[in-house]
Structures are given as C-alpha cells and as structure tokens.
Design an enzyme around this catalytic site. Structure first.
Site, PDB file in Angstrom:
ATOM      1  N   SER A 141       0.842  -1.185   0.000  1.00 30.45           N
ATOM      2  CA  SER A 141       0.000   0.000   0.000  1.00 30.45           C
ATOM      3  C   SER A 141       0.881   1.240   0.000  1.00 30.45           C
ATOM      4  CB  SER A 141      -0.901   0.018   1.239  1.00 30.45           C
ATOM      5  OG  SER A 141      -1.587   1.261   1.354  1.00 30.45           O
ATOM      6  N   TYR A 155      -2.075  -0.257  10.165  1.00 34.76           N
ATOM      7  CA  TYR A 155      -2.152  -0.854   8.831  1.00 34.76           C
ATOM      8  C   TYR A 155      -0.931  -0.453   8.004  1.00 34.76           C
ATOM      9  CZ  TYR A 155      -3.905  -1.317   3.999  1.00 34.76           C
ATOM     10  OH  TYR A 155      -4.050  -1.616   2.673  1.00 34.76           O
TER      11      TYR A 155
END
Length: 246
Positions: A141, A155
């Site tokens: 990501s 995250y």
C-alpha cells in the site's frame, strides 16, 4: 503451453477479484481465496471460467497456518502445481488514531496483513523452490511510505513490513528462479472504505491525488498481472507504486 496456476488470497472482492479476472484473461488458472463471502467468490470463479481459465474458490484465513497449508494442497490436487501467488488478503479495522485502537483490532491487522503474508509466501517458496520457478506478488500500500496518521498507522506499519519482506525474499529466492515483487496501490475505489466506516473516503481522498481521482481495482490488477508475466522476467525485489502520482 501449460497455463500458470495462481493462488490469489482475498480474491472475492475489490483488487483481489479484479486480479483474478485479469489473470484469467491473461492465461492463468486461478484459485480464489476468500474468508466469508462464498457467493462472491463463486461469482469470481464464474468470471474466471468465462475468460477461459479453470477456477476454484477455497476458504482460507491466511493468519491460520492449517488454512494456508490446505489452500495450496487442494489447489495442487485439483488444478496442478502452483506457479504463482498473489498475497492480497488484508484488513484495516475502523479508521482512527492509534491511541483509540483496541488491542484486538491491532492483533488482527498484524495477523492477517503480515503473518498471513509470511505464511503464504513461505508455503509458496517451499513448493516453488524445488521446481526452480515461480512468481510471488505481494499487495502492499502507498500507506507504507506516508504513514496514514489519524487513519490507520497500524495498517501502514504492516504494509511497510510487506515491502521489507518483498525485498528480502526476492534476494533469498532469486537464485532459485523465483521472482518476488509488490504492488503498492494508492487510494482505490473498492468496498474497503465502507468497511472502514467511511464510504465516501475514496472519492474525497482521490480529489487530492495529482491525477484527481481514486484508482480503479482493474488498474491495480493490470500492474499485478504484468509482474506475474514473462514480460517482467528480469523484475524482482521491486515495489511498484500505482497511486496516481501520490
């Protein structure tokens, strides 16, 4: 030629589902790994078959070693030797500051996003190394490099771990003929935002991206498929950012 056989975790929706369909169109047989939504997974399998590939939906919690062992075992029994893995399964938990996050959420994010990726990559490496070939693509990501303060730094931290894993494993497995890369999407228009509690997040965040919009799952899938392909035969240890310029 024999079609590649690729396991895609988190394959029932979003980037995972788009990846399954793109890989099938590009000549792969696909194992659609899913956790809860069997109906969605079977719909993806139908799309894989319509594209000319063999498809198989298998339930897997990637943080559970026995589940990981089983998905690869059944894949090899029913389709043949696994040649590729797309490590896509991930969770975020609710949006918010780290100080407000409960321990159960932190543990689940770590277990799925990092331990699960490690378990799947390890099993793939165990199978591919004796064969002298294989491809692993991890879905990271853009959060790994921007930190995502106020949203999900936990995250982001797991995705930074995925980037480190990608680099180290590529060096480790390169002599065995196995390529390992990652794709790092930016904000992408998928169901994930609603699951985090902010359905409009992709549209709102996308407006601030240099390209002026969020990405589409199909655009991320195209990058994954390229890294899985022979066209990327000299590409390993790379984290390919697909984030609209952000």
């Amino acid at each position: 030629m024999t079609r590649p056989i690729t396991v895609v975790t988190g394959g029932s929706r979003g980037i995972g589902a788009a990846t399954c369909l793109r890989l099938a169109a590009d000549g792969h047989d696909v194992v659609v790994g899913y956790l809860r939504d069997s109906r969605a997974a079977e719909a993806v399998v139908s799309g894989v078959r319509e594209a000319g590939g063999r498809g198989l939906a298998l339930r897997v919690d990637t943080s559970v070693e026995a589940d990981v062992e089983r998905i690869f075992e059944v894949a090899e029994e029913q389709l043949g030797p696994v040649t590729g893995l797309v490590n896509n399964a991930a969770v975020t938990g609710p949006l918010g500051r780290l100080a407000d996050s409960d321990t159960a959420t932190l543990r689940r994010v770590l277990d799925v996003n990092l331990l699960g990726v490690l378990l799947c990559a390890r099993r793939a490496a165990q199978l591919m190394t004796p064969r002298g070939a294989g491809v692993i693509v991890n879905v990271s990501s853009g959060a790994a490099t921007i930190g995502s303060p106020g949203e999900y730094v936990h995250y982001a931290a797991t995705k930074a771990g995925v980037d480190a894993l990608t680099l180290g494993l590529a060096k480790e497995l390169g002599p065995d003929g196995i390529r390992v890369n990652a794709v790092a999407p930016g904000v992408t228009d998928t169901e994930m935002h609603a699951a985090m509690g902010d359905p409009e997040r992709a549209r709102r965040m996308g407006a601030a991206v240099p390209m002026g919009r969020p990405g589409r799952a199909e655009e991320i899938a195209a990058a994954i498929s390229w890294l899985m392909s022979p066209d990327a035969s000299y590409t390993t240890g790379t984290v390919l950012r697909v984030a609209g310029g952000r």
